[in-house]
Enzyme design. Sequence first.
Site, PDB file in Angstrom:
ATOM      1  N   CYS A  72       0.778  -1.237   0.000  1.00 34.84           N
ATOM      2  CA  CYS A  72       0.000   0.000   0.000  1.00 34.84           C
ATOM      3  C   CYS A  72       0.814   1.293   0.000  1.00 34.84           C
ATOM      4  O   CYS A  72       0.664   2.150  -0.870  1.00 34.84           O
ATOM      5  CB  CYS A  72      -0.902  -0.027   1.224  1.00 34.84           C
ATOM      6  SG  CYS A  72      -1.799   1.480   1.498  1.00 34.84           S
ATOM      7  N   HIS A 129      -2.806   5.865   5.098  1.00 32.06           N
ATOM      8  CA  HIS A 129      -1.609   5.008   5.139  1.00 32.06           C
ATOM      9  C   HIS A 129      -0.367   5.635   4.512  1.00 32.06           C
ATOM     10  O   HIS A 129       0.479   4.949   3.939  1.00 32.06           O
ATOM     11  CB  HIS A 129      -1.890   3.633   4.486  1.00 32.06           C
ATOM     12  CG  HIS A 129      -1.061   2.532   5.112  1.00 32.06           C
ATOM     13  ND1 HIS A 129      -1.031   1.245   4.593  1.00 32.06           N
ATOM     14  CD2 HIS A 129      -0.237   2.541   6.191  1.00 32.06           C
ATOM     15  CE1 HIS A 129      -0.212   0.511   5.351  1.00 32.06           C
ATOM     16  NE2 HIS A 129       0.278   1.274   6.311  1.00 32.06           N
TER      17      HIS A 129
END
Length: 513
Positions: A72, A129
Amino acid sequence: MLLSLAALGLFAAPVFAANPTARPNVVLIVADDLGYGDVGCYGARAIATPHIDRLAAQGRRFTQGYAPASTCTPSRYALMTGEYAWRQQTKQTTILDGDAPLSITPGHLTLPSLLKQAGYTTALIGKWHLGLGDGEHAVDFNGDIRPGPLEVGFDSAFFIPATVDRVPTVFIENHRVIGLDPTDPIRVSYQKRVSNEPTGAERPDLLKQRADAQHAGVIVNGISRIGSMSGGKDARWIDEDLADVIARRSARFIEAHKAKPFFLYLGTFDPHVPRVPHARFVGATQLGPRGDVIAELDWTVGEVLAALDRAGVADNTLVIVTSDNGPALFDGYFDQAEELNGDHRPAGGLRGWKYLAYEGGTRVPFIARWPGHVSVGVDERMICLSDLLATCASLTGQKLPAGTGTDSLDQLRVLTGQPGGAIRTELVEQGISNTLALRAGEWKFIPASPQQQVSGMGSGANPSDKRWGESIVREDALYNLATDPAEQVNVAAKYPATVSALRARLEKIKRSR
Ligand code: NG6
Ligand code: CA
């Protein structure tokens, strides 16, 4: 009557029609760990995804859409900045903890700041994130949390810090945790225990899903997480409601901003672990929670499309649906993803998974719709998430300043089916363990790993886990994707000249800026 309205300039439609180049809204939906083969229009039969399939039927579906990395944080870093994450020398861009510092330097050109400059209202909803604050493990979740999304180009942000399996399990709106009771402050640590609450390791009987050792920390909503957390009880999310929450927020944002250009970056939590669908999606597929949360993801996309329709802006909105990296079956929680998978192929028959530099780690669904502008069809050309920066610059009539968006290619002409413009012929694919592979034309070159140890899994991960063993590439590998799309036959020994040319090219890209 019509005539007089037109004469008064009050008849809006012809004015709009005469201006087909009006800047479209941009809605970018990035799913979390959705694989190349996980949706109907990419071949899935075991999961019905009518909304995503409809988007593909009304738009352009890419068979070579890529995330720049197979995890990610580096993938989204490149999406936001148009630069590969591994170029970054000073900031951390491996899988980040929930209290890790912001990976993007404020002031750096980003997709939202570029669109903001063009007059767009920019919003982040869902997964972030990319780090928060500027100290190591120093985020105070009880005060103003900055720098963060607002400092790198978003006008508003409603988000979770890291992943749904990491603490803190709370939403942040702009700079503040939502729903926080000041008398119950939040503490977070990935190094030590900061809570008296039982962990998943101690009380597996309290869990909805059993988890491995890394995911056996604090229990929130019957799910154990990575890391320790205390306090913030009122602010903790309910996993079953997450898709509803972000769908509702997205619809509200679209309705409120329909009159002027907007950019919505929606990072869904589905189908990342822990996979905890709302009750109405339980059993939507025969694949267990993993299939069911993909059905939930499809519903989320449908809600966004419906909101665009209701607001009357669907025709003037570029919608992109894609994923941040390839799929995983087992990823820390025993949710039967492997056992119930049957003959479903999450990576659509490509080799590998999330974490790896093989195609299954990075090649993802990529669908774009903008009625009347993005030409309808299937496209076999390569396109990468990092291209969105230059593409959106072009879309809004802006030039990227020199030295920005190094790894971003303007793909507006590819999207709109116009001739001319650059076509992507190569791409660097980043896996864990510092693996950088080069996709060039029909070739895929993965050099032998620089180190013989799994790395880049984030804190707490056990590097001897067999799942990541494949991230170590023991000898140079060369695959011809035209004849061997599943990367089964290593032809490095057969084509030594190609191997050296690709190695030299990869080194050159690494040095270029
Ligand atoms: C890993 C986690 C995994 C997942 C991933 C991040 C372990 C053993 N595994 O470190 O469960 O959270 O990080 O996924 O800790 S990503 O899609 O955000 O990159
Ligand atoms: Ca992901």
